[in-house]
Design a protein around this motif. Structure first.
Motif, PDB file in Angstrom:
ATOM      1  N   ARG A 123      35.960  43.300  15.912  1.00 42.27           N
ATOM      2  CA  ARG A 123      34.574  42.963  16.265  1.00 42.27           C
ATOM      3  C   ARG A 123      33.674  44.195  16.246  1.00 42.27           C
ATOM      4  O   ARG A 123      32.468  44.075  16.060  1.00 42.27           O
ATOM      5  CB  ARG A 123      34.525  42.248  17.611  1.00 42.27           C
ATOM      6  CG  ARG A 123      35.103  40.832  17.542  1.00 42.27           C
ATOM      7  CD  ARG A 123      34.859  40.036  18.818  1.00 42.27           C
ATOM      8  NE  ARG A 123      35.512  40.609  19.981  1.00 42.27           N
ATOM      9  CZ  ARG A 123      36.781  40.413  20.327  1.00 42.27           C
ATOM     10  NH1 ARG A 123      37.540  39.641  19.579  1.00 42.27           N
ATOM     11  NH2 ARG A 123      37.283  40.963  21.401  1.00 42.27           N
ATOM     12  N   LYS A 124      34.264  45.374  16.420  1.00 44.19           N
ATOM     13  CA  LYS A 124      33.487  46.617  16.323  1.00 44.19           C
ATOM     14  C   LYS A 124      33.341  47.076  14.876  1.00 44.19           C
ATOM     15  O   LYS A 124      32.283  47.559  14.468  1.00 44.19           O
ATOM     16  CB  LYS A 124      34.157  47.724  17.144  1.00 44.19           C
ATOM     17  CG  LYS A 124      34.071  47.514  18.633  1.00 44.19           C
ATOM     18  CD  LYS A 124      34.803  48.614  19.385  1.00 44.19           C
ATOM     19  CE  LYS A 124      34.775  48.346  20.871  1.00 44.19           C
ATOM     20  NZ  LYS A 124      35.619  49.292  21.621  1.00 44.19           N
ATOM     21  N   ASP A 125      34.420  46.953  14.083  1.00 42.80           N
ATOM     22  CA  ASP A 125      34.417  47.456  12.703  1.00 42.80           C
ATOM     23  C   ASP A 125      33.599  46.596  11.743  1.00 42.80           C
ATOM     24  O   ASP A 125      33.004  47.123  10.791  1.00 42.80           O
ATOM     25  CB  ASP A 125      35.846  47.559  12.166  1.00 42.80           C
ATOM     26  CG  ASP A 125      36.627  48.725  12.742  1.00 42.80           C
ATOM     27  OD1 ASP A 125      36.020  49.598  13.406  1.00 42.80           O
ATOM     28  OD2 ASP A 125      37.862  48.763  12.528  1.00 42.80           O
ATOM     29  N   ALA A 126      33.566  45.288  11.933  1.00 41.41           N
ATOM     30  CA  ALA A 126      32.885  44.401  10.982  1.00 41.41           C
ATOM     31  C   ALA A 126      31.394  44.731  10.831  1.00 41.41           C
ATOM     32  O   ALA A 126      30.903  44.843   9.702  1.00 41.41           O
ATOM     33  CB  ALA A 126      33.094  42.938  11.358  1.00 41.41           C
ATOM     34  N   PRO A 127      30.631  44.932  11.919  1.00 39.29           N
ATOM     35  CA  PRO A 127      29.225  45.284  11.736  1.00 39.29           C
ATOM     36  C   PRO A 127      29.036  46.668  11.098  1.00 39.29           C
ATOM     37  O   PRO A 127      28.090  46.881  10.344  1.00 39.29           O
ATOM     38  CB  PRO A 127      28.636  45.261  13.153  1.00 39.29           C
ATOM     39  CG  PRO A 127      29.639  44.625  14.021  1.00 39.29           C
ATOM     40  CD  PRO A 127      30.951  44.684  13.329  1.00 39.29           C
ATOM     41  N   ILE A 128      29.954  47.582  11.374  1.00 37.08           N
ATOM     42  CA  ILE A 128      29.883  48.909  10.748  1.00 37.08           C
ATOM     43  C   ILE A 128      30.060  48.756   9.235  1.00 37.08           C
ATOM     44  O   ILE A 128      29.321  49.350   8.444  1.00 37.08           O
ATOM     45  CB  ILE A 128      30.947  49.858  11.341  1.00 37.08           C
ATOM     46  CG1 ILE A 128      30.633  50.146  12.808  1.00 37.08           C
ATOM     47  CG2 ILE A 128      31.029  51.152  10.542  1.00 37.08           C
ATOM     48  CD1 ILE A 128      31.761  50.837  13.567  1.00 37.08           C
ATOM     49  N   ALA A 129      31.023  47.936   8.838  1.00 37.95           N
ATOM     50  CA  ALA A 129      31.229  47.677   7.413  1.00 37.95           C
ATOM     51  C   ALA A 129      29.988  47.023   6.806  1.00 37.95           C
ATOM     52  O   ALA A 129      29.583  47.359   5.684  1.00 37.95           O
ATOM     53  CB  ALA A 129      32.458  46.798   7.207  1.00 37.95           C
ATOM     54  N   GLY A 130      29.375  46.117   7.535  1.00 36.04           N
ATOM     55  CA  GLY A 130      28.144  45.480   7.063  1.00 36.04           C
ATOM     56  C   GLY A 130      27.034  46.491   6.844  1.00 36.04           C
ATOM     57  O   GLY A 130      26.306  46.428   5.843  1.00 36.04           O
ATOM     58  N   ARG A 131      26.895  47.455   7.762  1.00 41.27           N
ATOM     59  CA  ARG A 131      25.874  48.508   7.604  1.00 41.27           C
ATOM     60  C   ARG A 131      26.171  49.368   6.387  1.00 41.27           C
ATOM     61  O   ARG A 131      25.280  49.740   5.632  1.00 41.27           O
ATOM     62  CB  ARG A 131      25.764  49.354   8.867  1.00 41.27           C
ATOM     63  CG  ARG A 131      25.016  48.638   9.990  1.00 41.27           C
ATOM     64  CD  ARG A 131      24.656  49.552  11.137  1.00 41.27           C
ATOM     65  NE  ARG A 131      25.787  50.042  11.909  1.00 41.27           N
ATOM     66  CZ  ARG A 131      26.433  49.336  12.837  1.00 41.27           C
ATOM     67  NH1 ARG A 131      26.058  48.097  13.117  1.00 41.27           N
ATOM     68  NH2 ARG A 131      27.441  49.867  13.501  1.00 41.27           N
ATOM     69  N   LYS A 132      27.456  49.708   6.185  1.00 44.25           N
ATOM     70  CA  LYS A 132      27.839  50.504   5.009  1.00 44.25           C
ATOM     71  C   LYS A 132      27.556  49.737   3.725  1.00 44.25           C
ATOM     72  O   LYS A 132      27.106  50.318   2.738  1.00 44.25           O
ATOM     73  CB  LYS A 132      29.314  50.910   5.076  1.00 44.25           C
ATOM     74  CG  LYS A 132      29.594  51.944   6.129  1.00 44.25           C
ATOM     75  CD  LYS A 132      28.893  53.245   5.785  1.00 44.25           C
ATOM     76  CE  LYS A 132      29.216  54.311   6.816  1.00 44.25           C
ATOM     77  NZ  LYS A 132      28.513  55.562   6.538  1.00 44.25           N
ATOM     78  N   LEU A 133      27.815  48.445   3.742  1.00 47.40           N
ATOM     79  CA  LEU A 133      27.518  47.620   2.582  1.00 47.40           C
ATOM     80  C   LEU A 133      26.003  47.577   2.341  1.00 47.40           C
ATOM     81  O   LEU A 133      25.544  47.692   1.201  1.00 47.40           O
ATOM     82  CB  LEU A 133      28.091  46.217   2.778  1.00 47.40           C
ATOM     83  CG  LEU A 133      28.103  45.285   1.587  1.00 47.40           C
ATOM     84  CD1 LEU A 133      28.756  45.930   0.369  1.00 47.40           C
ATOM     85  CD2 LEU A 133      28.809  43.988   1.949  1.00 47.40           C
ATOM     86  N   ALA A 134      25.223  47.456   3.404  1.00 48.93           N
ATOM     87  CA  ALA A 134      23.763  47.484   3.276  1.00 48.93           C
ATOM     88  C   ALA A 134      23.301  48.826   2.703  1.00 48.93           C
ATOM     89  O   ALA A 134      22.431  48.876   1.829  1.00 48.93           O
ATOM     90  CB  ALA A 134      23.102  47.224   4.627  1.00 48.93           C
ATOM     91  N   ASP A 135      23.907  49.908   3.178  1.00 50.61           N
ATOM     92  CA  ASP A 135      23.554  51.250   2.685  1.00 50.61           C
ATOM     93  C   ASP A 135      23.862  51.426   1.203  1.00 50.61           C
ATOM     94  O   ASP A 135      23.274  52.287   0.550  1.00 50.61           O
ATOM     95  CB  ASP A 135      24.296  52.335   3.474  1.00 50.61           C
ATOM     96  CG  ASP A 135      23.816  52.452   4.917  1.00 50.61           C
ATOM     97  OD1 ASP A 135      22.760  51.878   5.249  1.00 50.61           O
ATOM     98  OD2 ASP A 135      24.531  53.102   5.710  1.00 50.61           O
ATOM     99  N   SER A 136      24.795  50.641   0.669  1.00 49.98           N
ATOM    100  CA  SER A 136      25.158  50.758  -0.746  1.00 49.98           C
ATOM    101  C   SER A 136      24.025  50.304  -1.658  1.00 49.98           C
ATOM    102  O   SER A 136      24.010  50.638  -2.835  1.00 49.98           O
ATOM    103  CB  SER A 136      26.422  49.940  -1.047  1.00 49.98           C
ATOM    104  OG  SER A 136      26.118  48.555  -1.095  1.00 49.98           O
TER     105      SER A 136
END
Length: 172
Positions: free
Chosen positions: A34-47
């Motif tokens: 639950r902590k890692d999923a939004p971080i991954a989403g932000r990294k995907l957005a940053d791409s």
């Protein structure tokens, strides 16, 4: 969109799941997931990849991962919950991708290992050295994603037809 323009496929492994006494399909995310999923989403957005379509396994942990990750994207793509992504082989996953409409430029597939890693390896005829090294080092960890590019219609996607251009992992 011309089929001669590059397309992107993002292969996104679900975040860390818990192991309660439920069927594998119904396993929820663990606290770390639950902590890692939004971080991954932000990294995907940053791409900067503007996703047109999300193909998400119907398993609880993939649906929860996608719900937390997609909330971090600037625009929400159309999402299809696809039963065939659960426990699928790379060949089965390619068959699902072959059905993507050609008006879709960029798609994300939210799924499981060993399918996600296997699919990345099977599709990548070529790899950016740093992306391949990061993928090799982390072994496609939970909440990680790989970005591949290819040219042509979705129905032409086959082993070796894509290039691995990026890989991100919360553990890298």
């Amino acid at each position: 969109m011309s089929v001669a323009e590059p397309r992107r496929i993002v292969l996104f492994r679900h975040a860390k799941a818990d192991w309660p006494e439920v069927s594998d399909h119904e396993r929820p995310l663990a606290e770390r997931g639950r902590k890692d999923a939004p971080i991954a989403g932000r990294k995907l957005a940053d791409s900067g990849i503007a996703l047109d379509l999300a193909l998400c396994s119907t398993a609880t942990r993939t649906r929860e991962t996608w719900k937390l990750a997609v909330s971090e994207l600037p625009e929400r793509p159309r999402t299809v919950y696809e039963e065939r992504v659960y426990e699928a082989s790379p060949g089965d996953l390619i068959a699902v991708l072959n059905e993507v409409p050609d008006d879709v430029t960029n798609a994300v597939m939210v799924g499981h290992n060993p399918g996600m890693q296997g699919l990345a390896e099977v599709l990548a005829g070529d790899s950016a050295p740093d992306a391949a090294q990061r993928l090799s080092r982390s072994g496609f960890s939970t909440a990680a994603f790989a970005v591949l590019t290819f040219t042509g219609p979705w129905k032409s996607l086959e082993p070796g037809a894509a290039k691995l251009v990026d890989y991100w992992s919360p553990n890298a």
